[in-house]
Design an enzyme around this catalytic site. Sequence first.
Site, PDB file in Angstrom:
ATOM      1  N   HIS A 146       9.219   5.127   9.261  1.00 49.27           N
ATOM      2  CA  HIS A 146       9.187   4.463   7.952  1.00 49.27           C
ATOM      3  C   HIS A 146      10.364   4.934   7.095  1.00 49.27           C
ATOM      4  CE1 HIS A 146       7.596   3.124   4.123  1.00 49.27           C
ATOM      5  NE2 HIS A 146       6.384   2.909   4.567  1.00 49.27           N
ATOM      6  N   GLU A 233      12.097  -0.248   8.431  1.00 50.26           N
ATOM      7  CA  GLU A 233      11.310   0.593   9.333  1.00 50.26           C
ATOM      8  C   GLU A 233      11.294  -0.049  10.716  1.00 50.26           C
ATOM      9  OE1 GLU A 233       7.472   0.729   7.306  1.00 50.26           O
ATOM     10  OE2 GLU A 233       8.508   0.245   5.452  1.00 50.26           O
TER      11      GLU A 233
HETATM   12  O1  LIG Z   1       2.678   4.080  -0.192  1.00 47.25           O
HETATM   13  P1  LIG Z   1       2.885   4.323   1.256  1.00 47.25           P
HETATM   14  O2  LIG Z   1       1.587   4.684   1.937  1.00 47.25           O
HETATM   15  O3  LIG Z   1       3.995   5.285   1.566  1.00 47.25           O
HETATM   16  O4  LIG Z   1       3.294   2.950   1.873  1.00 47.25           O
HETATM   17  C1  LIG Z   1       4.323   2.252   1.344  1.00 47.25           C
HETATM   18  C2  LIG Z   1       4.502   0.871   1.957  1.00 47.25           C
HETATM   19  O5  LIG Z   1       4.857   0.997   3.293  1.00 47.25           O
HETATM   20  C3  LIG Z   1       5.289  -0.204   3.907  1.00 47.25           C
HETATM   21  O6  LIG Z   1       5.628   0.068   5.218  1.00 47.25           O
HETATM   22  C4  LIG Z   1       4.191  -1.199   3.888  1.00 47.25           C
HETATM   23  O7  LIG Z   1       4.644  -2.419   4.485  1.00 47.25           O
HETATM   24  C5  LIG Z   1       3.713  -1.403   2.469  1.00 47.25           C
HETATM   25  O8  LIG Z   1       2.633  -2.308   2.449  1.00 47.25           O
HETATM   26  C6  LIG Z   1       3.332  -0.073   1.836  1.00 47.25           C
HETATM   27  O9  LIG Z   1       2.939  -0.249   0.507  1.00 47.25           O
END
Ligand SMILES: O=P(O)(O)OC[C@H]1O[C@@H](O)[C@H](O)[C@@H](O)[C@@H]1O
Length: 267
Positions: A146, A233
């Site tokens: 991510h 990602e």
């Molecule tokens: O707030 P987090 O858990 O780090 O996630 C952030 C975002 O991550 C992304 O990968 C998702 O597609 C989103 O929907 C999400 O809000």
Amino acid sequence: MAKRSISNASCTATVMDRGATILSWHPEGAHEALFVTRDANPDAEFHGGIPICAPWFGMGREGVEVPHKHGLVRWVDWDFQGVKDLNGATELTWTLDQESVAHLPGAEAYPRDLRYRYEATFGARLDVALTIESPTEPVVVDSALHTYFLVNNVRQSEVHGLGGAPLEVRGAHDAIHFGALDDGGVDIRLPDRIISVEAEGARDVIVWNPGQEYAEGLDDFAGEDWARMLCVEVGNVQRHAIEIPAGGSHTMAMTIRIASRSHSLIG
Ligand SMILES: O=P(O)(O)OC[C@H]1O[C@@H](O)[C@H](O)[C@@H](O)[C@@H]1O
């Protein structure tokens, strides 16, 4: 949260054992690649770096109930296995046993002997590889790397390689581009540089920016933080989740390079 610093002739970088998360990678002569929110508290939940999402991504896939977003492995300390010099680049390795996440809600749906290994090599380019191994039971896992990329202004960015016209993210955006990596990598084009992302063993690209309004509700986003980041990602998610047979494993690898717009790719 303890951080580890890396410094060699090609780059500097920072990582933490929590989630085996890379927080910074700054190749010599290029721009810092990664974004972390200004008010990030490493002891709490924060947004930035390269969190590893597994064994599920987002709120999971159809037919699988999960208690929260993005899996289990980013919430615990991984076992640091050590550091190696690879022709001037620096390789760090971590492993994680399912036992270490067994206390987290959602863990009960996965084999008790599931194992993870993460190798990150910091040089003029960044190479990472996530291996998931299931020694005794078949399992279906979603996973993603991510990455939060640092951009000067997301309104001046384009993502190429998703199929069709370049994607212009100008505010809130959240989409899974299924199979985008089947035909090669993606790049983020910024006015002064191009960030290229290549992957092996991964098919999908998820592009996310919270936009101003959503970011205002997140504790660690300050001011225009939301416009200074773009998540691109790589992963295998939902209908592309990986079926690992008993005794099998799956590796997903990613390489990131940064090139100034007037020079060829570094690394
Ligand atoms: O707030 P987090 O858990 O780090 O996630 C952030 C975002 O991550 C992304 O990968 C998702 O597609 C989103 O929907 C999400 O809000």
